[in-house]
Each structure stands twice: as structure tokens, then as C-alpha cells.
Design a protein around this motif. Structure first.
Motif, PDB file in Angstrom:
ATOM      1  N   ILE A   1       0.834  -1.205   0.000  1.00 33.37           N
ATOM      2  CA  ILE A   1       0.000   0.000   0.000  1.00 33.37           C
ATOM      3  C   ILE A   1       0.872   1.260   0.000  1.00 33.37           C
ATOM      4  O   ILE A   1       0.640   2.202  -0.763  1.00 33.37           O
ATOM      5  CB  ILE A   1      -0.951   0.012   1.220  1.00 33.37           C
ATOM      6  N   GLY A   2       1.902   1.265   0.856  1.00 32.95           N
ATOM      7  CA  GLY A   2       2.772   2.441   0.932  1.00 32.95           C
ATOM      8  C   GLY A   2       3.545   2.682  -0.345  1.00 32.95           C
ATOM      9  O   GLY A   2       3.645   3.825  -0.818  1.00 32.95           O
ATOM     10  N   SER A   3       4.075   1.610  -0.954  1.00 30.67           N
ATOM     11  CA  SER A   3       4.864   1.756  -2.182  1.00 30.67           C
ATOM     12  C   SER A   3       3.995   2.201  -3.348  1.00 30.67           C
ATOM     13  O   SER A   3       4.379   3.084  -4.126  1.00 30.67           O
ATOM     14  CB  SER A   3       5.553   0.423  -2.504  1.00 30.67           C
ATOM     15  N   ILE A   4       2.815   1.603  -3.465  1.00 30.26           N
ATOM     16  CA  ILE A   4       1.904   1.990  -4.549  1.00 30.26           C
ATOM     17  C   ILE A   4       1.448   3.434  -4.365  1.00 30.26           C
ATOM     18  O   ILE A   4       1.349   4.208  -5.339  1.00 30.26           O
ATOM     19  CB  ILE A   4       0.694   1.033  -4.600  1.00 30.26           C
ATOM     20  N   THR A   5       1.167   3.821  -3.126  1.00 32.83           N
ATOM     21  CA  THR A   5       0.787   5.208  -2.841  1.00 32.83           C
ATOM     22  C   THR A   5       1.908   6.167  -3.220  1.00 32.83           C
ATOM     23  O   THR A   5       1.671   7.222  -3.829  1.00 32.83           O
ATOM     24  CB  THR A   5       0.446   5.372  -1.347  1.00 32.83           C
ATOM     25  N   ASN A   6       3.136   5.802  -2.872  1.00 32.79           N
ATOM     26  CA  ASN A   6       4.295   6.620  -3.227  1.00 32.79           C
ATOM     27  C   ASN A   6       4.362   6.843  -4.734  1.00 32.79           C
ATOM     28  O   ASN A   6       4.536   7.969  -5.219  1.00 32.79           O
ATOM     29  CB  ASN A   6       5.573   5.928  -2.752  1.00 32.79           C
TER      30      ASN A   6
ATOM     31  N   ILE B   1       3.648  10.522  -6.745  1.00 38.71           N
ATOM     32  CA  ILE B   1       4.699  11.121  -7.578  1.00 38.71           C
ATOM     33  C   ILE B   1       4.259  11.200  -9.040  1.00 38.71           C
ATOM     34  O   ILE B   1       4.496  12.197  -9.726  1.00 38.71           O
ATOM     35  CB  ILE B   1       6.003  10.312  -7.453  1.00 38.71           C
ATOM     36  N   ALA B   2       3.592  10.153  -9.526  1.00 41.66           N
ATOM     37  CA  ALA B   2       3.186  10.107 -10.930  1.00 41.66           C
ATOM     38  C   ALA B   2       2.169  11.188 -11.271  1.00 41.66           C
ATOM     39  O   ALA B   2       2.198  11.742 -12.380  1.00 41.66           O
ATOM     40  CB  ALA B   2       2.618   8.724 -11.264  1.00 41.66           C
ATOM     41  N   PHE B   3       1.263  11.510 -10.328  1.00 45.36           N
ATOM     42  CA  PHE B   3       0.181  12.448 -10.624  1.00 45.36           C
ATOM     43  C   PHE B   3       0.445  13.862 -10.100  1.00 45.36           C
ATOM     44  O   PHE B   3      -0.468  14.680 -10.063  1.00 45.36           O
ATOM     45  CB  PHE B   3      -1.137  11.924 -10.050  1.00 45.36           C
ATOM     46  N   ASN B   4       1.684  14.140  -9.680  1.00 44.05           N
ATOM     47  CA  ASN B   4       2.047  15.486  -9.241  1.00 44.05           C
ATOM     48  C   ASN B   4       3.250  15.971 -10.048  1.00 44.05           C
ATOM     49  O   ASN B   4       4.377  15.532  -9.824  1.00 44.05           O
ATOM     50  CB  ASN B   4       2.382  15.491  -7.747  1.00 44.05           C
ATOM     51  N   LYS B   5       3.009  16.866 -10.989  1.00 41.39           N
ATOM     52  CA  LYS B   5       4.092  17.336 -11.855  1.00 41.39           C
ATOM     53  C   LYS B   5       5.242  17.998 -11.104  1.00 41.39           C
ATOM     54  O   LYS B   5       6.394  17.858 -11.496  1.00 41.39           O
ATOM     55  CB  LYS B   5       3.527  18.299 -12.911  1.00 41.39           C
ATOM     56  N   PRO B   6       4.980  18.747 -10.023  1.00 40.31           N
ATOM     57  CA  PRO B   6       6.119  19.337  -9.286  1.00 40.31           C
ATOM     58  C   PRO B   6       7.081  18.281  -8.735  1.00 40.31           C
ATOM     59  O   PRO B   6       8.229  18.606  -8.429  1.00 40.31           O
ATOM     60  CB  PRO B   6       5.431  20.097  -8.148  1.00 40.31           C
ATOM     61  N   LEU B   7       6.618  17.034  -8.602  1.00 45.30           N
ATOM     62  CA  LEU B   7       7.473  15.969  -8.084  1.00 45.30           C
ATOM     63  C   LEU B   7       8.201  15.214  -9.187  1.00 45.30           C
ATOM     64  O   LEU B   7       8.896  14.229  -8.907  1.00 45.30           O
ATOM     65  CB  LEU B   7       6.641  14.982  -7.252  1.00 45.30           C
ATOM     66  N   HIS B   8       8.062  15.657 -10.421  1.00 45.59           N
ATOM     67  CA  HIS B   8       8.746  14.992 -11.532  1.00 45.59           C
ATOM     68  C   HIS B   8      10.192  15.487 -11.618  1.00 45.59           C
ATOM     69  O   HIS B   8      10.589  16.160 -12.565  1.00 45.59           O
ATOM     70  CB  HIS B   8       8.000  15.235 -12.844  1.00 45.59           C
ATOM     71  N   THR B   9      10.950  15.149 -10.604  1.00 45.78           N
ATOM     72  CA  THR B   9      12.361  15.509 -10.520  1.00 45.78           C
ATOM     73  C   THR B   9      13.188  14.245 -10.347  1.00 45.78           C
ATOM     74  O   THR B   9      12.644  13.187 -10.001  1.00 45.78           O
ATOM     75  CB  THR B   9      12.601  16.457  -9.326  1.00 45.78           C
ATOM     76  N   PRO B  10      14.511  14.309 -10.590  1.00 47.39           N
ATOM     77  CA  PRO B  10      15.339  13.101 -10.504  1.00 47.39           C
ATOM     78  C   PRO B  10      15.187  12.319  -9.206  1.00 47.39           C
ATOM     79  O   PRO B  10      15.026  11.099  -9.218  1.00 47.39           O
ATOM     80  CB  PRO B  10      16.760  13.650 -10.665  1.00 47.39           C
TER      81      PRO B  10
ATOM     82  N   ALA C   1      10.563   2.175  -4.871  1.00 43.61           N
ATOM     83  CA  ALA C   1       9.260   1.627  -4.478  1.00 43.61           C
ATOM     84  C   ALA C   1       8.910   0.394  -5.313  1.00 43.61           C
ATOM     85  O   ALA C   1       8.370  -0.592  -4.794  1.00 43.61           O
ATOM     86  CB  ALA C   1       8.176   2.699  -4.622  1.00 43.61           C
ATOM     87  N   MET C   2       9.216   0.429  -6.607  1.00 43.30           N
ATOM     88  CA  MET C   2       8.976  -0.732  -7.464  1.00 43.30           C
ATOM     89  C   MET C   2       9.844  -1.915  -7.032  1.00 43.30           C
ATOM     90  O   MET C   2       9.398  -3.069  -7.035  1.00 43.30           O
ATOM     91  CB  MET C   2       9.264  -0.363  -8.919  1.00 43.30           C
ATOM     92  N   VAL C   3      11.085  -1.626  -6.632  1.00 43.90           N
ATOM     93  CA  VAL C   3      11.977  -2.679  -6.133  1.00 43.90           C
ATOM     94  C   VAL C   3      11.386  -3.317  -4.882  1.00 43.90           C
ATOM     95  O   VAL C   3      11.379  -4.544  -4.729  1.00 43.90           O
ATOM     96  CB  VAL C   3      13.379  -2.113  -5.828  1.00 43.90           C
TER      97      VAL C   3
ATOM     98  N   ILE D   1      11.529   0.622   6.264  1.00 43.43           N
ATOM     99  CA  ILE D   1      12.303   1.833   6.540  1.00 43.43           C
ATOM    100  C   ILE D   1      12.218   2.794   5.354  1.00 43.43           C
ATOM    101  O   ILE D   1      12.151   4.019   5.527  1.00 43.43           O
ATOM    102  CB  ILE D   1      13.768   1.483   6.842  1.00 43.43           C
ATOM    103  N   ASN D   2      12.214   2.248   4.134  1.00 44.04           N
ATOM    104  CA  ASN D   2      12.066   3.083   2.939  1.00 44.04           C
ATOM    105  C   ASN D   2      10.784   3.909   3.006  1.00 44.04           C
ATOM    106  O   ASN D   2      10.769   5.100   2.672  1.00 44.04           O
ATOM    107  CB  ASN D   2      12.048   2.214   1.679  1.00 44.04           C
ATOM    108  N   LEU D   3       9.694   3.260   3.434  1.00 43.06           N
ATOM    109  CA  LEU D   3       8.422   3.974   3.533  1.00 43.06           C
ATOM    110  C   LEU D   3       8.501   5.100   4.555  1.00 43.06           C
ATOM    111  O   LEU D   3       8.017   6.209   4.319  1.00 43.06           O
ATOM    112  CB  LEU D   3       7.306   2.997   3.927  1.00 43.06           C
ATOM    113  N   LEU D   4       9.105   4.818   5.693  1.00 47.19           N
ATOM    114  CA  LEU D   4       9.201   5.829   6.752  1.00 47.19           C
ATOM    115  C   LEU D   4      10.019   7.031   6.299  1.00 47.19           C
ATOM    116  O   LEU D   4       9.688   8.183   6.601  1.00 47.19           O
ATOM    117  CB  LEU D   4       9.814   5.218   8.010  1.00 47.19           C
ATOM    118  N   ILE D   5      11.109   6.758   5.556  1.00 53.44           N
ATOM    119  CA  ILE D   5      12.017   7.835   5.161  1.00 53.44           C
ATOM    120  C   ILE D   5      11.487   8.603   3.958  1.00 53.44           C
ATOM    121  O   ILE D   5      11.480   9.839   3.939  1.00 53.44           O
ATOM    122  CB  ILE D   5      13.412   7.265   4.848  1.00 53.44           C
ATOM    123  N   TYR D   6      11.013   7.886   2.943  1.00 46.32           N
ATOM    124  CA  TYR D   6      10.691   8.532   1.668  1.00 46.32           C
ATOM    125  C   TYR D   6       9.213   8.803   1.468  1.00 46.32           C
ATOM    126  O   TYR D   6       8.821   9.410   0.476  1.00 46.32           O
ATOM    127  CB  TYR D   6      11.214   7.682   0.514  1.00 46.32           C
ATOM    128  N   CYS D   7       8.374   8.356   2.394  1.00 51.01           N
ATOM    129  CA  CYS D   7       6.951   8.652   2.268  1.00 51.01           C
ATOM    130  C   CYS D   7       6.501   9.587   3.381  1.00 51.01           C
ATOM    131  O   CYS D   7       6.044  10.700   3.143  1.00 51.01           O
ATOM    132  CB  CYS D   7       6.134   7.362   2.302  1.00 51.01           C
TER     133      CYS D   7
END
Length: 298
Positions: free
Chosen positions: A41-46, A50-59, A68-70, A276-282
Motif C-alpha cells: 500500500i505504501g509503495s503503490i501510494t508513493n 509522484i506520478a500524478f504530481n508534476k512538481p514531483l517529476h524531478t530526478p 518503491a517498485m523494487v 524503513i524506505n516507507l518511513l524515510i521517503y513517504c
């Protein structure tokens, strides 16, 4: 009798025996299911945020999507069989699904450090070459980097899956592990495992050299700044590497861990880093957190 002189058999399915001694299988299975649910749920939400917010389309956020896919591939690749054994009480795994699981687990194991290395590379460029950041990490270059790492991951996963797919199996199809993985299949085969473990050690060393090479790009001052900024990524790397070192020592030195300890180690290096990835990057990434708050307010 040497392994090469034993009579081999055509294996159609494997029997998972590594979880037989678990004292509370339903409870352990429920815990794994809950963790898997949170990660998915957390990875798909992430990815969706990101996919539906253009300001987040950064490297950096593209690299977070890749990570998240990994996490989705990595956790689902091992959890299915463990849940089937612990909750469904079905220990048999057909040959083809077992090989697919081996491929997914190897792919996730390879891609996790690659994905983290890309994110570290992004921070290195931002710190060491701030004025050239946008010209170095263009969207095209970022996509090429992500595609290249996934291609390498697929090559490594195909290599190891191809090796175990061609192994001769003797009179036993039992896997004394928690799921279908490279080490489990090599141990069950009618071969000397030394060569096959040396192969994976060589590839693992190669991956480590690639990551170290990335970290050497910046100056010493830049690396020190990166260490302070990328502390979260370093924690993930430590959680990823230390349990795998224990598994490596177990496979190559003959040290046998108890069943409960083996399961704990498996969960540490397979399920804890994605959490931990979810906690840090979400939840701790300001832009993603703000986007989530806007969605909940709506």
C-alpha cells in the motif's frame, strides 16, 4: 558417494521444510501478511503520488519511484510462499513458480543496492555540482540510469535462475529454507555447492565495487556532506548488508542457525528495509507528505 555419481531425478515440485519448526505459524504468517500489506500500500501510494504530481517529476522522486517498485518486487517475491506455508499449510511449490520466485528474489536483492546507489548519486551531484545539477541529471539521463540498473538486475537474476534451473537434483526435493532462493536450490541439488556460491560472491563483489565507484565521484568534502544528508540511506544499506552477511556465512561456512533465527534474519534483510524506505521517503519527505495531506483533506 560423490554428488556426481548419484542418480538424478526430474523434479516437478519442491517441498519447503524451513518453516516446519515454527511454534506459532499462524501468528508469524499474520505478521508477515500485515507487513506485506503495509509495504504494498505504501509503495503503490508513493508511486501514484509522484506520478500524478508534476512538481514531483524531478530526478530524486523518479529514483524514489524506482525504489518503491523494487520494494514491491522484493517483498512479494518471498512473501507468497511463506504465507502459503504458514497460513495455507501448503508446503509444496511447483517447479516453474519456484524458479519465478528465485528470479524475483534475486532481482530484488540486486536492485535494492542499485536503487539506493542511484539516490546517493543524486545527492552527490546536488552537493558537489549544484550549478550543473539540472544539466547532468536531466529527465532523459535519469530514465536511462533507471533502465540501465533494471537491465543489470534482470541480467543477474536471469544468470542465477538459469544456473539453478540446469542443476541436477537427487532423491530429495526438500528445500530447508523458507522459500525458493538461490542458496536453497543449490543446497538441494546433487552438486558441489562451492562453485555456485563462489559465483554469487563474485557478482556480489562486483555490485559492491559499482556502488563504491559511485560514492567516489564527489570530493572528500562532498562525501562528508553526503554522509550527513544520506544518513537514512546508510541505515537502509546497513540493514540490507548485515543480515545478508550472516546468511552468507551460514551458506559458506556450514554454520547452521536455528529455524527461528533464520526466519528473523530473512525478515530483517527482506521486509525491514522496505518498511524503513516507507518511513524515510513517504512519511518524512516533505513534498510527498504535503501531497498526501491534500488528498486526505479532499
Amino acid at each position: 558417494m560423490s554428488p556426481n555419481n548419484r542418480t538424478t531425478h526430474t523434479v516437478t515440485e519442491f517441498l519447503i521444510t524451513g518453516l516446519d519448526e515454527v511454534q506459532h505459524p499462524k501468528l508469524v504468517g499474520a505478521a508477515i501478511l500485515f507487513i506485506l500489506f503495509l509495504i504494498l500500500i505504501g509503495s503503490i501510494t508513493n508511486i501514484c503520488v509522484i506520478a500524478f504530481n508534476k512538481p514531483l517529476h524531478t530526478p530524486m522522486y523518479f529514483f524514489i519511484c524506482s525504489l518503491a517498485m523494487v520494494d514491491i518486487v522484493y517483498t512479494s517475491g518471498i512473501s507468497v510462499t511463506m504465507l502459503n506455508v504458514l497460513l495455507g499449510e501448503e508446503r509444496r511449490v511447483p517447479y516453474a513458480p519456484c524458479m519465478i520466485q528465485c528470479f524475483l528474489f534475486t532481482l530484488g536483492s540486486t536492485m535494492e543496492p542499485f536503487a539506493i546507489a542511484l539516490m546517493a548519486y543524486d545527492r552527490l551531484i546536488a552537493i558537489s555540482y549544484p550549478l550543473r545539477y539540472q544539466t547532468i541529471l536531466t529527465n532523459t539521463n535519469v530514465c536511462l540510469l533507471i533502465i540501465a540498473t533494471w537491465a543489470l538486475g534482470c541480467i543477474f537474476a536471469s544468470l542465477f535462475t538459469g544456473l539453478v534451473n540446469n542443476l541436477p537434483f537427487c532423491d530429495s526435493n526438500k528445500l530447508q529454507y523458507s522459500f525458493c532462493e538461490y542458496a536453497a536450490l543449490v543446497r538441494a541439488a546433487c552438486v558441489n555447492p562451492t562453485y555456485y556460491f563462489n559465483t554469487i560472491s563474485a557478482v556480489g563483489t562486483t555490485i559492491d565495487y559499482i556502488i563504491v565507484a559511485v560514492l567516489k565521484i564527489a570530493s572528500t568534502k562532498g562525501r562528508l556532506k553526503t554522509l550527513s544528508i544520506c544518513s537514512g540511506q546508510l541505515i537502509i544499506i546497513a540493514l540490507y548488508i548485515l543480515p545478508r552477511m550472516c546468511m552468507y556465512l551460514s551458506s559458506n561456512t556450514g554454520i547452521r542457525f536455528s529455524t527461528d533465527l533464520h526466519i528473523v534474519i530473512i525478515m530483517l534483510h527482506s521486509l525491514l528495509p522496505p518498511m524503513i524506505n516507507l518511513l524515510i521517503y513517504c512519511f518524512k519527505t516533505k513534498d510527498i507528505k504535503q501531497s498526501l495531506m491534500k488528498i486526505f483533506k479532499r
